[in-house]
Write a protein that holds these residues in place. Structure first.
Motif, PDB file in Angstrom:
ATOM      1  N   GLU A 116      29.077  58.259  -5.112  1.00  0.00           N
ATOM      2  CA  GLU A 116      28.872  56.822  -5.022  1.00  0.00           C
ATOM      3  C   GLU A 116      28.105  56.273  -6.208  1.00  0.00           C
ATOM      4  O   GLU A 116      28.185  55.076  -6.514  1.00  0.00           O
ATOM      5  CB  GLU A 116      28.141  56.487  -3.715  1.00  0.00           C
ATOM      6  CG  GLU A 116      29.045  56.558  -2.486  1.00  0.00           C
ATOM      7  CD  GLU A 116      28.317  56.161  -1.217  1.00  0.00           C
ATOM      8  OE1 GLU A 116      27.070  56.038  -1.273  1.00  0.00           O
ATOM      9  OE2 GLU A 116      29.002  55.977  -0.205  1.00  0.00           O
ATOM     10  N   GLU A 133      31.954  52.667  -3.560  1.00  0.00           N
ATOM     11  CA  GLU A 133      33.084  52.257  -2.721  1.00  0.00           C
ATOM     12  C   GLU A 133      33.495  50.837  -3.083  1.00  0.00           C
ATOM     13  O   GLU A 133      32.669  49.934  -3.226  1.00  0.00           O
ATOM     14  CB  GLU A 133      32.691  52.343  -1.247  1.00  0.00           C
ATOM     15  CG  GLU A 133      33.862  52.040  -0.329  1.00  0.00           C
ATOM     16  CD  GLU A 133      33.501  52.217   1.135  1.00  0.00           C
ATOM     17  OE1 GLU A 133      33.816  51.287   1.913  1.00  0.00           O
ATOM     18  OE2 GLU A 133      32.927  53.283   1.493  1.00  0.00           O
ATOM     19  N   ARG A 134      34.772  50.637  -3.213  1.00  0.00           N
ATOM     20  CA  ARG A 134      35.318  49.344  -3.582  1.00  0.00           C
ATOM     21  C   ARG A 134      36.380  48.947  -2.562  1.00  0.00           C
ATOM     22  O   ARG A 134      36.992  49.799  -1.923  1.00  0.00           O
ATOM     23  CB  ARG A 134      35.910  49.373  -5.005  1.00  0.00           C
ATOM     24  CG  ARG A 134      34.868  49.709  -6.055  1.00  0.00           C
ATOM     25  CD  ARG A 134      35.521  49.768  -7.438  1.00  0.00           C
ATOM     26  NE  ARG A 134      34.569  50.226  -8.434  1.00  0.00           N
ATOM     27  CZ  ARG A 134      33.710  49.436  -9.053  1.00  0.00           C
ATOM     28  NH1 ARG A 134      33.675  48.131  -8.771  1.00  0.00           N
ATOM     29  NH2 ARG A 134      32.882  49.925  -9.957  1.00  0.00           N
ATOM     30  N   ARG A 135      36.533  47.603  -2.471  1.00  0.00           N
ATOM     31  CA  ARG A 135      37.543  47.089  -1.578  1.00  0.00           C
ATOM     32  C   ARG A 135      38.469  46.138  -2.343  1.00  0.00           C
ATOM     33  O   ARG A 135      38.007  45.275  -3.080  1.00  0.00           O
ATOM     34  CB  ARG A 135      36.908  46.346  -0.412  1.00  0.00           C
ATOM     35  CG  ARG A 135      36.104  47.253   0.512  1.00  0.00           C
ATOM     36  CD  ARG A 135      35.493  46.464   1.638  1.00  0.00           C
ATOM     37  NE  ARG A 135      34.705  47.346   2.505  1.00  0.00           N
ATOM     38  CZ  ARG A 135      34.062  46.932   3.612  1.00  0.00           C
ATOM     39  NH1 ARG A 135      34.134  45.641   3.961  1.00  0.00           N
ATOM     40  NH2 ARG A 135      33.363  47.795   4.347  1.00  0.00           N
ATOM     41  N   ARG A 181      40.314  49.864   1.272  1.00  0.00           N
ATOM     42  CA  ARG A 181      39.051  50.504   0.923  1.00  0.00           C
ATOM     43  C   ARG A 181      39.319  51.679  -0.011  1.00  0.00           C
ATOM     44  O   ARG A 181      40.107  52.570   0.309  1.00  0.00           O
ATOM     45  CB  ARG A 181      38.349  50.991   2.178  1.00  0.00           C
ATOM     46  CG  ARG A 181      37.007  51.677   1.881  1.00  0.00           C
ATOM     47  CD  ARG A 181      36.383  52.165   3.171  1.00  0.00           C
ATOM     48  NE  ARG A 181      36.031  51.002   4.012  1.00  0.00           N
ATOM     49  CZ  ARG A 181      35.517  51.132   5.259  1.00  0.00           C
ATOM     50  NH1 ARG A 181      35.347  52.322   5.787  1.00  0.00           N
ATOM     51  NH2 ARG A 181      35.224  50.032   5.979  1.00  0.00           N
ATOM     52  N   ARG A 238      37.613  54.721  -1.417  1.00  0.00           N
ATOM     53  CA  ARG A 238      36.458  55.584  -1.263  1.00  0.00           C
ATOM     54  C   ARG A 238      36.151  56.295  -2.593  1.00  0.00           C
ATOM     55  O   ARG A 238      37.009  56.395  -3.482  1.00  0.00           O
ATOM     56  CB  ARG A 238      36.719  56.614  -0.166  1.00  0.00           C
ATOM     57  CG  ARG A 238      36.940  55.984   1.189  1.00  0.00           C
ATOM     58  CD  ARG A 238      37.181  57.078   2.239  1.00  0.00           C
ATOM     59  NE  ARG A 238      37.428  56.458   3.536  1.00  0.00           N
ATOM     60  CZ  ARG A 238      36.453  56.055   4.383  1.00  0.00           C
ATOM     61  NH1 ARG A 238      35.188  56.211   4.018  1.00  0.00           N
ATOM     62  NH2 ARG A 238      36.772  55.524   5.547  1.00  0.00           N
ATOM     63  N   PRO A 239      34.927  56.817  -2.750  1.00  0.00           N
ATOM     64  CA  PRO A 239      34.592  57.541  -4.008  1.00  0.00           C
ATOM     65  C   PRO A 239      35.530  58.712  -4.309  1.00  0.00           C
ATOM     66  O   PRO A 239      35.917  58.938  -5.456  1.00  0.00           O
ATOM     67  CB  PRO A 239      33.172  58.013  -3.741  1.00  0.00           C
ATOM     68  CG  PRO A 239      32.614  57.032  -2.770  1.00  0.00           C
ATOM     69  CD  PRO A 239      33.748  56.624  -1.872  1.00  0.00           C
ATOM     70  N   ASN A 293      29.099  62.978  -1.316  1.00  0.00           N
ATOM     71  CA  ASN A 293      29.539  61.586  -1.246  1.00  0.00           C
ATOM     72  C   ASN A 293      28.500  60.664  -1.875  1.00  0.00           C
ATOM     73  O   ASN A 293      28.840  59.691  -2.568  1.00  0.00           O
ATOM     74  CB  ASN A 293      29.776  61.197   0.213  1.00  0.00           C
ATOM     75  CG  ASN A 293      30.441  59.825   0.339  1.00  0.00           C
ATOM     76  OD1 ASN A 293      31.462  59.562  -0.290  1.00  0.00           O
ATOM     77  ND2 ASN A 293      29.843  58.933   1.138  1.00  0.00           N
ATOM     78  N   THR A 309      38.686  59.007  -3.421  1.00  0.00           N
ATOM     79  CA  THR A 309      39.989  58.479  -3.874  1.00  0.00           C
ATOM     80  C   THR A 309      39.914  58.035  -5.329  1.00  0.00           C
ATOM     81  O   THR A 309      40.823  58.271  -6.147  1.00  0.00           O
ATOM     82  CB  THR A 309      40.413  57.321  -2.980  1.00  0.00           C
ATOM     83  OG1 THR A 309      40.441  57.756  -1.607  1.00  0.00           O
ATOM     84  CG2 THR A 309      41.778  56.815  -3.369  1.00  0.00           C
ATOM     85  N   GLN A 310      38.777  57.329  -5.639  1.00  0.00           N
ATOM     86  CA  GLN A 310      38.614  56.890  -7.025  1.00  0.00           C
ATOM     87  C   GLN A 310      38.539  58.088  -7.989  1.00  0.00           C
ATOM     88  O   GLN A 310      39.081  58.054  -9.105  1.00  0.00           O
ATOM     89  CB  GLN A 310      37.337  56.037  -7.154  1.00  0.00           C
ATOM     90  CG  GLN A 310      37.388  54.725  -6.396  1.00  0.00           C
ATOM     91  CD  GLN A 310      36.131  53.911  -6.556  1.00  0.00           C
ATOM     92  OE1 GLN A 310      35.609  53.791  -7.674  1.00  0.00           O
ATOM     93  NE2 GLN A 310      35.634  53.328  -5.438  1.00  0.00           N
TER      94      GLN A 310
END
Length: 443
Positions: free
Chosen positions: A14, A19-21, A34, A36-37, A10, A39-40
């Motif tokens: 990153e 992590e982005r919102r 949110r 997460r890395p 993780n 998901t991206q």
């Protein structure tokens, strides 16, 4: 340990995918999603795969389009070359057909000329024999006339001797039987006239004999010329037929003997010439004429044999060869198989003809052959005509060369309309083109 590995992965993700919102604001509330890395990473991988698939698909479509254009051009070129080749083969076939027709006409003309020459030869020989008989009669008459002339001369000499012996009454009485001198003179004059006439007749007979001898010499020259022409015509006619049978692998002497034994109708062996009934030996001209008659008989036997062997083409209209005799790629399965005949492709319903005299032994359906006609010929030869659309003969029917036996079709195991033509000798398939090409070289 698993938690430590997950934490480490993780932290690495990153660095590249922090992590982005994503905030979603409304009039009364504010929310966020949110990213997460992991998901991206999944979204990025999916987008990359989609873009790669689009690029590959576009490349394939472009390559297919370019390749299809090349294939079409190549197909067009192949089609043009094929059509040009077909046109060339058609021209060759037409020229061969014209040559065969011209050869057949020359052959028929030679036969007609031979028949006329034979008649002239027989008439000439008969006339010559008549002249020789006439000369013998003239010579016999001439010998009798000479004897009569000698007897008249002897009698005249006796009378002259009696007249010159002195003219006494006793001599005159013995010479003329008591007749007066006037009667004796008349007898002498008549005897002299008879002698002169006999001499003139003898001279005329000698002149006639000389004229006949000249006529006989001229006729011998004419006969010799006729003999030479007949011999040349026989050589020109028999040699190509003999070559045709040998090119087809057929034993000529055996075939000729078989035809001679079995043929009893019109056109059988010719009777040798014989001009004398007195038991004399045959003359040189008689032997020569008999040799020509023997060659004519052989020519006739060759003609009969040629009618009984498949020296012809089963298709007489426009066609093209689509498969030759021998191993080939099977049009259905794609494997290598033996093709026991030749294929002629033409339009549906094209007339098909028997290639030789024979008897139909099969006319009906036969497995992969479809509608099939089998014809049994002389010399152990059988021909087969397969994939017909219509049969025009029956089993047991006797057919002749050139007789229509059916129509071209696509019955049985085929890929299209065509004729499958086979020639079998003793049950073994042989190349039909051997017979067709051998006949093309002659007819």
């Amino acid at each position: 340990m698993r938690n430590g590995l997950g934490t480490k992965i993780n932290s690495i993700l990153e660095k590249y995918f922090p992590e982005r919102r994503v905030f979603l604001k409304s009039d009364t509330d504010t929310r966020f999603i949110r990213l997460r890395p992991g998901t991206q990473l999944l979204a990025f991988a999916g987008s990359a795969l989609l873009v790669a698939w689009a690029i590959v698909a576009t490349a394939i479509i472009l390559m297919d389009s370019i390749g299809a254009g090349n294939f079409r051009e190549q197909a067009k070129r192949d089609q043009k070359n094929y059509q040009a080749r077909l046109h060339e083969l058609s021209s060759q076939r037409d020229s061969r057909a014209e040559e065969a027709l011209a050869a057949q006409e020359r052959f028929n003309a030679a036969l007609a000329q031979i028949s006329v020459m034979q008649s002239e030869l027989l008439n000439s020989e008969t006339h010559r024999r008549e002249l020789e008989t006439g000369i013998e009669v003239i010579q016999a008459t001439l010998r009798g006339t000479m004897k009569d002339r000698e007897a008249a001369r002897t009698k005249l000499a006796e009378l002259e001797e009696q007249v010159q012996s002195g003219g006494s009454g006793t001599a005159l009485a013995s010479a003329g039987g008591g007749a007066p001198m006037g009667f004796v003179a008349e007898a002498l004059a008549a005897t002299a006239a008879e002698r002169d006439q006999i001499e003139r007749d003898a001279q005329d007979a000698l002149l006639a004999a000389d004229q006949m001898q000249q006529q006989i010499a001229v006729m011998k020259d004419q006969n010799d010329q006729i003999f030479r022409q007949l011999e040349e015509a026989m050589t020109v006619s028999v040699a190509p037929l003999d070559k045709m049978f040998r090119a087809a692998g057929m034993p000529t002497e055996q075939i000729i003997n078989q035809i001679r034994r079995g043929y009893s109708g019109q056109g059988g062996p010719l009777t040798p010439l014989s001009f004398s009934t007195r038991g004399e030996e045959a003359s040189a001209d008689t032997l020569r004429a008999n040799r020509i008659l023997s060659e004519m008989d052989r020519l006739n036997l060759y003609r009969i044999a040629a009618e009984k062997a498949p020296f012809a083409n089963p298709v007489k209209t426009a066609f093209r060869f689509t498969s030759q005799f021998g191993p080939r790629r099977d049009p259905k399965t794609g494997g290598r198989r033996m093709h026991k005949g030749v294929d002629f492709a033409a339009g549906l319903g094209t007339p098909l003809y028997a290639t030789a005299d024979g008897v139909v032994v099969h006319a009906g359906w036969s497995s992969g052959y479809g509608r099939l006609v089998k014809i049994q010929h002389e010399f152990g030869i059988e021909t087969r005509y397969a994939h017909l659309s219509k049969l025009r003969v029956k089993v047991g029917q006797r057919v002749s060369r050139g007789q229509r036996i059916g129509d071209m079709g696509a019955s049985g195991r085929v890929t299209g309309v065509h004729l499958h033509y086979e020639v079998r000798v003793g049950g073994r398939a042989v190349n039909p083109m051997i017979y067709i090409k051998a006949a093309n070289d002659v007819f």
